[in-house]
Design a protein around this motif. Structure first.
Motif, short mmCIF file in Angstrom:
data_model
loop_
_atom_site.label_atom_id
_atom_site.label_comp_id
_atom_site.label_asym_id
_atom_site.label_seq_id
_atom_site.Cartn_x
_atom_site.Cartn_y
_atom_site.Cartn_z
N ALA A 65 0.84 -1.20 0.00
CA ALA A 65 0.00 0.00 0.00
C ALA A 65 0.87 1.25 0.00
CB ALA A 65 -0.93 -0.01 1.21
N ALA A 66 1.97 1.22 0.74
CA ALA A 66 2.86 2.37 0.80
C ALA A 66 3.55 2.60 -0.53
CB ALA A 66 3.90 2.16 1.90
N ILE A 67 3.96 1.51 -1.19
CA ILE A 67 4.60 1.64 -2.51
C ILE A 67 3.61 2.21 -3.52
CG2 ILE A 67 5.59 0.33 -4.42
CD1 ILE A 67 6.76 -1.59 -2.25
N GLY A 68 2.36 1.70 -3.49
CA GLY A 68 1.33 2.23 -4.38
C GLY A 68 1.05 3.70 -4.11
N ALA A 69 1.00 4.07 -2.83
CA ALA A 69 0.76 5.47 -2.47
C ALA A 69 1.92 6.35 -2.92
CB ALA A 69 0.55 5.58 -0.96
N ALA A 70 3.14 5.84 -2.81
CA ALA A 70 4.30 6.61 -3.26
C ALA A 70 4.21 6.88 -4.76
CB ALA A 70 5.58 5.86 -2.92
N LEU A 71 3.81 5.88 -5.52
CA LEU A 71 3.64 6.08 -6.96
C LEU A 71 2.59 7.13 -7.25
CD1 LEU A 71 3.80 2.37 -8.15
CD2 LEU A 71 5.28 4.20 -8.99
N ARG A 72 1.46 7.03 -6.58
CA ARG A 72 0.36 7.98 -6.82
C ARG A 72 0.71 9.39 -6.35
NH1 ARG A 72 -5.41 5.64 -5.08
NH2 ARG A 72 -5.97 7.64 -6.03
N ALA A 73 1.57 9.49 -5.33
CA ALA A 73 1.94 10.80 -4.80
C ALA A 73 3.09 11.44 -5.58
CB ALA A 73 2.34 10.67 -3.33
N GLY A 74 3.68 10.69 -6.53
CA GLY A 74 4.76 11.26 -7.32
C GLY A 74 6.14 11.16 -6.68
N VAL A 75 6.28 10.29 -5.68
CA VAL A 75 7.60 10.08 -5.07
C VAL A 75 8.55 9.49 -6.11
CG1 VAL A 75 8.85 8.78 -3.28
CG2 VAL A 75 6.58 9.74 -2.79
N GLN A 76 9.81 9.93 -6.06
CA GLN A 76 10.78 9.46 -7.05
C GLN A 76 11.60 8.28 -6.55
OE1 GLN A 76 13.15 12.90 -8.02
NE2 GLN A 76 11.35 14.14 -8.52
N HIS A 77 11.84 8.22 -5.24
CA HIS A 77 12.78 7.22 -4.73
C HIS A 77 12.33 6.77 -3.33
CE1 HIS A 77 16.81 5.32 -4.86
NE2 HIS A 77 16.71 5.38 -3.54
N VAL A 78 12.48 5.47 -3.07
CA VAL A 78 12.13 4.91 -1.77
C VAL A 78 13.34 4.19 -1.19
CG1 VAL A 78 10.67 3.24 -0.53
CG2 VAL A 78 9.69 4.64 -2.36
N VAL A 79 13.67 4.50 0.06
CA VAL A 79 14.68 3.77 0.84
C VAL A 79 13.92 2.86 1.79
CG1 VAL A 79 16.59 3.95 2.47
CG2 VAL A 79 16.29 5.69 0.69
N TYR A 80 14.22 1.56 1.73
CA TYR A 80 13.46 0.58 2.52
C TYR A 80 14.38 -0.12 3.52
CZ TYR A 80 10.88 -3.62 3.79
OH TYR A 80 10.28 -4.63 4.50
N THR A 81 13.92 -0.25 4.77
CA THR A 81 14.69 -0.95 5.80
C THR A 81 14.27 -2.41 5.84
OG1 THR A 81 13.14 -0.36 7.57
CG2 THR A 81 14.97 1.15 7.17
N SER A 82 15.20 -3.29 5.50
CA SER A 82 14.92 -4.70 5.34
C SER A 82 15.74 -5.52 6.32
CB SER A 82 15.20 -5.10 3.88
OG SER A 82 14.78 -6.42 3.61
N LEU A 83 15.99 -6.77 5.95
CA LEU A 83 16.65 -7.77 6.80
C LEU A 83 17.70 -8.50 5.98
CD1 LEU A 83 16.32 -9.62 9.53
CD2 LEU A 83 14.99 -11.10 8.00
N PRO A 84 18.87 -8.84 6.55
CA PRO A 84 19.86 -9.61 5.80
C PRO A 84 19.29 -10.95 5.32
CG PRO A 84 20.86 -8.69 7.77
CD PRO A 84 19.39 -8.44 7.88
N ASN A 85 19.62 -11.28 4.09
CA ASN A 85 19.22 -12.57 3.49
C ASN A 85 17.74 -12.88 3.67
OD1 ASN A 85 21.92 -13.58 2.62
ND2 ASN A 85 22.36 -13.45 4.82
N PRO A 86 16.86 -11.97 3.35
CA PRO A 86 15.44 -12.20 3.65
C PRO A 86 14.83 -13.38 2.92
CG PRO A 86 15.69 -10.33 2.18
CD PRO A 86 17.06 -10.70 2.63
N GLU A 87 15.43 -13.74 1.79
CA GLU A 87 14.88 -14.84 1.00
C GLU A 87 15.25 -16.21 1.56
OE1 GLU A 87 19.00 -14.16 -0.03
OE2 GLU A 87 17.30 -12.78 0.10
N LYS A 88 16.15 -16.29 2.52
CA LYS A 88 16.65 -17.58 3.00
C LYS A 88 15.95 -18.11 4.25
CE LYS A 88 21.40 -17.09 1.25
NZ LYS A 88 22.84 -17.08 1.64
N TRP A 89 15.32 -17.27 5.02
CA TRP A 89 14.92 -17.65 6.37
C TRP A 89 13.84 -18.71 6.43
CZ3 TRP A 89 16.40 -15.00 11.12
CH2 TRP A 89 17.42 -14.06 10.92
#
Length: 296
Positions: free
Chosen positions: A91-115
């Motif tokens: 929802a936040a990514i969709g809202a960013a697109l609709r609001a005209g945001v150019q760039h998103v910095v996202y806080t993630s987790l190391p190796n998220p695909e492995k857990w």
């Protein structure tokens, strides 16, 4: 850092990480700073310093569009609603697109695909959604916070045992302060766009080493007791998902990360108190001695 006069939005600004990132951006005069939260009344001190405060509820997509309006760059701090988090992030990514945001910095987790755990899969799928969105992106895969060790090691000192299912694995613990600095830097500068960073401390520290540090600081015996089962983070440590060490903090911020030993030494009073009899601890609290020391 190449700070411009852009509008920078930080989500989750009433949380520890978001609030500190906003403070650092204000300190650096990095642009027009917008702090968003479900509870705007909690951010009056940031408003007093010049931040614009907006309401943003991740369960209310319309509020996100309004909160992100006019933003050039957005710091999307992952929510803590495990099970709903992916829906919220999309929802936040969709809202960013609709609001005209150019760039998103996202806080993630190391190796998220492995857990193989739901909370990690939500991070992995958020990264996938962000990369596919057409927005500019930067991923900050933050390691475990050193800050959380204060409670964990205080309990271990009190009992004499550090019990965990981490095996001989290590984690490159990083302070919340360093994560906030990395987040602020990645948001304020376009130098790091399109990159994925493992945000880590300077060393991978095992639970046996944590027990030794706790023993040395508290001057009491703490032994590491490895168990066959534990929480997902302990299992992730045992499997090596959190052991990668990088220079990302220094690359992003210009200063080296704080080590676990340094952080715990700076907060030694908290650990020492755990080793004292209740009467002694109570007396020291009333003596006016501070509960812990931290870097400014």
């Amino acid at each position: 850092m190449n700070f411009g006069r852009r509008t920078l939005v930080v989500t989750g600004a009433s949380g520890h990480l978001g609030r500190r990132a906003v403070e650092l951006l204000l300190d650096a005069e990095a642009g027009s700073i917008v702090a968003t939260t479900r509870s705007p009344e909690k951010l009056v001190p940031l408003a007093d310093r010049g931040a614009e405060i907006r309401r943003a509820d991740f369960d209310d997509p319309v509020s996100l569009i309004d909160a992100f309006a006019g933003a050039d760059r957005l710091l999307l701090i992952s929510t803590d609603a495990v099970g709903r988090r992916l829906t919220q992030h999309r929802a936040a990514i969709g809202a960013a697109l609709r609001a005209g945001v150019q760039h998103v910095v996202y806080t993630s987790l190391p190796n998220p695909e492995k857990w193989g755990a739901n909370f990690a899969a939500e991070h992995a799928e958020t990264e996938t959604a962000l990369r596919a969105s057409g927005l500019g992106w930067t991923m900050l895969r933050n390691n475990l916070y050193s800050d959380h060790l204060l409670t964990k090691l205080s309990d271990a000192i009190a009992s004499g045992e550090l019990v965990a299912a981490a095996g001989d694995g290590g984690a490159a613990y990083v302070t919340r302060e360093d994560c906030a600095g990395a987040s602020a830097a990645a948001l304020a500068s376009s130098d790091f766009d399109g990159r994925t960073f493992d945000v880590t401390g300077p060393a991978a520290v095992t639970h046996a080493e944590l027990a030794k540090i706790a023993s040395d600081i508290s001057r009491s015996r703490v032994e590491y007791l490895a168990t066959p089962s534990g929480n997902d983070f302990e299992v992730g440590i045992a499997k090596g998902y959190l052991e990668t060490i990088t220079g990302s903090v220094e690359e992003l911020t210009g200063y080296p990360p704080t080590s676990v030993a340094e952080f715990l030494s700076e907060n030694a009073d908290i650990l020492i108190e755990a080793a004292e009899p209740p009467a002694s601890a109570a007396n020291r609290k009333t003596s006016g001695r501070p509960a812990g020391s931290r870097r400014p």
